[in-house]
Design an enzyme around this catalytic site. Structure first.
Site, PDB file in Angstrom:
ATOM      1  N   TYR A  47       0.894  -1.125   0.103  1.00  0.00           N
ATOM      2  CA  TYR A  47      -0.215  -0.089  -0.062  1.00  0.00           C
ATOM      3  C   TYR A  47       1.038   1.227  -0.142  1.00  0.00           C
ATOM      4  CZ  TYR A  47      -4.326  -2.361  -0.071  1.00  0.00           C
ATOM      5  OH  TYR A  47      -5.533  -3.362  -0.308  1.00  0.00           O
TER       6      TYR A  47
ATOM      7  N   ASN B  35     -12.357   4.211  -6.563  1.00  0.00           N
ATOM      8  CA  ASN B  35     -11.024   4.336  -6.624  1.00  0.00           C
ATOM      9  C   ASN B  35     -10.429   4.951  -5.018  1.00  0.00           C
ATOM     10  OD1 ASN B  35     -11.200   3.550  -9.051  1.00  0.00           O
ATOM     11  ND2 ASN B  35     -10.775   5.400  -9.688  1.00  0.00           N
ATOM     12  N   VAL B  36      -9.575   4.390  -4.686  1.00  0.00           N
ATOM     13  CA  VAL B  36      -8.874   5.058  -3.289  1.00  0.00           C
ATOM     14  C   VAL B  36      -7.793   6.203  -3.626  1.00  0.00           C
ATOM     15  CG1 VAL B  36      -9.162   2.510  -2.401  1.00  0.00           C
ATOM     16  CG2 VAL B  36      -7.271   3.052  -3.305  1.00  0.00           C
TER      17      VAL B  36
ATOM     18  N   HIS C 248     -14.666   2.509  -1.709  1.00  0.00           N
ATOM     19  CA  HIS C 248     -13.842   1.385  -1.176  1.00  0.00           C
ATOM     20  C   HIS C 248     -12.826   1.938  -0.144  1.00  0.00           C
ATOM     21  CE1 HIS C 248     -15.101  -1.506  -4.748  1.00  0.00           C
ATOM     22  NE2 HIS C 248     -15.876  -1.360  -3.552  1.00  0.00           N
TER      23      HIS C 248
ATOM     24  N   CYS D  70      -4.173   2.507  21.247  1.00  0.00           N
ATOM     25  CA  CYS D  70      -4.227   1.579  21.769  1.00  0.00           C
ATOM     26  C   CYS D  70      -3.067   0.406  21.455  1.00  0.00           C
ATOM     27  CB  CYS D  70      -5.485   0.516  21.355  1.00  0.00           C
ATOM     28  SG  CYS D  70      -5.499  -0.080  19.673  1.00  0.00           S
TER      29      CYS D  70
HETATM   30  P1  OAD Z   1     -11.376  -3.094 -12.777  1.00  0.00           P
HETATM   31  O1  OAD Z   1      -9.599  -3.511 -13.006  1.00  0.00           O
HETATM   32  O2  OAD Z   1     -11.954  -4.435 -12.479  1.00  0.00           O
HETATM   33  O3  OAD Z   1     -11.943  -2.787 -14.173  1.00  0.00           O
HETATM   34  C1  OAD Z   1     -11.353  -1.669 -14.842  1.00  0.00           C
HETATM   35  C2  OAD Z   1     -12.128  -1.152 -15.983  1.00  0.00           C
HETATM   36  O4  OAD Z   1     -11.504  -0.145 -16.599  1.00  0.00           O
HETATM   37  C3  OAD Z   1     -12.112  -2.454 -17.130  1.00  0.00           C
HETATM   38  O5  OAD Z   1     -13.521  -2.830 -17.334  1.00  0.00           O
HETATM   39  C4  OAD Z   1     -11.343  -1.793 -18.180  1.00  0.00           C
HETATM   40  O6  OAD Z   1     -11.986  -2.409 -19.825  1.00  0.00           O
HETATM   41  C5  OAD Z   1     -11.780  -0.436 -17.999  1.00  0.00           C
HETATM   42  N1  OAD Z   1     -10.664   0.529 -18.538  1.00  0.00           N
HETATM   43  C6  OAD Z   1      -9.332   0.224 -18.572  1.00  0.00           C
HETATM   44  N2  OAD Z   1      -8.811   1.372 -19.275  1.00  0.00           N
HETATM   45  C7  OAD Z   1      -9.690   2.522 -19.322  1.00  0.00           C
HETATM   46  C8  OAD Z   1      -9.824   3.754 -19.740  1.00  0.00           C
HETATM   47  N3  OAD Z   1      -8.637   4.320 -20.096  1.00  0.00           N
HETATM   48  N4  OAD Z   1     -10.921   4.230 -19.718  1.00  0.00           N
HETATM   49  C9  OAD Z   1     -11.850   3.702 -19.194  1.00  0.00           C
HETATM   50  N5  OAD Z   1     -12.030   2.406 -18.999  1.00  0.00           N
HETATM   51  C10 OAD Z   1     -10.865   1.759 -19.142  1.00  0.00           C
HETATM   52  O7  OAD Z   1     -11.426  -2.059 -11.681  1.00  0.00           O
HETATM   53  P2  OAD Z   1     -12.714  -1.623 -10.913  1.00  0.00           P
HETATM   54  O8  OAD Z   1     -13.804  -1.767 -11.815  1.00  0.00           O
HETATM   55  O9  OAD Z   1     -12.538  -0.378 -10.280  1.00  0.00           O
HETATM   56  O10 OAD Z   1     -11.883  -3.043  -4.995  1.00  0.00           O
HETATM   57  O11 OAD Z   1     -12.558  -2.846  -9.768  1.00  0.00           O
HETATM   58  C11 OAD Z   1     -13.487  -2.482  -8.622  1.00  0.00           C
HETATM   59  C12 OAD Z   1     -12.966  -2.930  -7.361  1.00  0.00           C
HETATM   60  O12 OAD Z   1     -12.109  -4.284  -7.652  1.00  0.00           O
HETATM   61  C13 OAD Z   1     -11.812  -2.219  -6.916  1.00  0.00           C
HETATM   62  O13 OAD Z   1     -12.154  -1.028  -6.355  1.00  0.00           O
HETATM   63  C14 OAD Z   1     -11.044  -3.091  -6.320  1.00  0.00           C
HETATM   64  C15 OAD Z   1     -10.966  -4.122  -7.006  1.00  0.00           C
HETATM   65  O14 OAD Z   1     -10.436  -5.431  -6.243  1.00  0.00           O
HETATM   66  C16 OAD Z   1     -11.167  -3.204  -3.778  1.00  0.00           C
HETATM   67  O15 OAD Z   1      -9.923  -2.865  -3.511  1.00  0.00           O
HETATM   68  C17 OAD Z   1     -12.048  -3.217  -2.449  1.00  0.00           C
END
Ligand code: OAD
Length: 255
Positions: A68, A103-104, A122, A155
């Site tokens: 992290y 997004n974090v 998240h 703590c």
């Molecule tokens: P993912 O990595 O699952 O998905 C990213 C998405 O962005 C995919 O559908 C890609 O096609 C798309 N993508 C890639 N480049 C892009 C661009 N330039 N413009 C637009 N779209 C693009 O990421 P998340 O959906 O954010 O959770 O994942 C959800 C959660 O899963 C995250 O918050 C994280 C992860 O495990 C936790 O950490 C709890």
């Protein structure tokens, strides 16, 4: 000024729309932050059960903490891209607006998005919180450079990143903020950008927020399970499509 749904004409450039935007890792991809499941995504090369679960932290807290810290440093060096800027612009111009981001990172806020118009569902990678009690503090990645795993000043338990790990509940207060917005009236426009939309609550909020008549725009180079419900899909990078979509909205009042 765009008058919609009986909204009085105003002198300002505000658009009289209720807008929900939902973002995921793809929106930060053009800033050099890896996605999770895309090509070169974190979960393609790393095992989430070793880095993003409470069990992983209990087993090897230093490994998790260092991962992290590395991500904090990468985010610290990154800059918001045109997608973040377009969303911030829309937030400032829309009459009612909420961003729900998975997004974090802090790139939405660094692009000018008012923090009160955003829910980081998240968590926030720059938040450090106690793994046992309620103590938490906000820190910038620079302060973490080379730092070892900190202990809670209250703590003495180990501190951990303020993000949601697999197997953990979402923050109820944040769910409440999103629910308030979603149930507070149908949105004229819902934009879902850069997420694989794998979590049920993301799809649920997008569909409920748009109601019967709102537009649902998806911005993602690839199809997702949300695509079938979209009224318009832009199969382009967010940094290309979103500035155009927002410009169109601000000049016409509709997407
Ligand atoms: P993912 O990595 O699952 O998905 C990213 C998405 O962005 C995919 O559908 C890609 O096609 C798309 N993508 C890639 N480049 C892009 C661009 N330039 N413009 C637009 N779209 C693009 O990421 P998340 O959906 O954010 O959770 O994942 C959800 C959660 O899963 C995250 O918050 C994280 C992860 O495990 C936790 O950490 C709890």
């Amino acid at each position: 000024m765009i008058g919609k749904g009986g909204c009085p004409e105003q002198a300002s450039a505000k658009i009289c729309m209720r807008v929900l935007v939902i973002t995921g890792a793809g929106v930060s991809a053009e800033s050099g932050i890896p996605t999770f499941r895309g090509k070169d995504g974190y979960w393609r090369n790393l095992d989430p059960t070793k880095l993003a679960t409470p069990e992983a932290f209990a087993r090897d807290p230093n490994l998790v903490w260092n991962w992290y810290c590395e991500r904090r440093r990468r985010i610290g060096r990154a800059q918001p891209n045109p997608a973040h800027q377009a969303i911030a612009n829309l937030a400032l111009q829309a009459d009612e607006f909420l961003l729900v981001t998975q997004n974090v990172d802090d790139l939405h806020v660094r692009a000018g998005l008012p923090p009160e118009k955003m829910v980081q569902i998240h968590g926030d990678i720059f938040m450090t919180r106690c793994s046992r009690c309620e103590f938490r503090r906000y820190e910038h990645e620079q302060e973490q450079d080379g730092a070892s795993l900190p202990k809670c000043p209250d703590c003495g338990a180990l501190m951990r990143p303020g993000v949601v790990w697999f197997g953990e509940q979402l923050d109820l207060r944040k769910i409440g903020e999103v629910e308030n917005f979603v149930t507070g009236g149908d949105c004229d426009l819902v934009i879902v950008a850069g997420t694989s939309a794998l979590f049920g609550y993301i799809i649920d909020w997008a569909l409920r927020a748009r109601g019967q008549a709102g537009q649902l725009i998806e911005v993602n180079p690839e199809e997702t399970s949300l695509s079938q419900f979209a009224t318009r899909s832009f199969r382009e990078p967010a940094g290309v499509a979103l500035p155009r979509v927002v410009d169109e909205l601000l000049s016409n009042g509709s997407a």
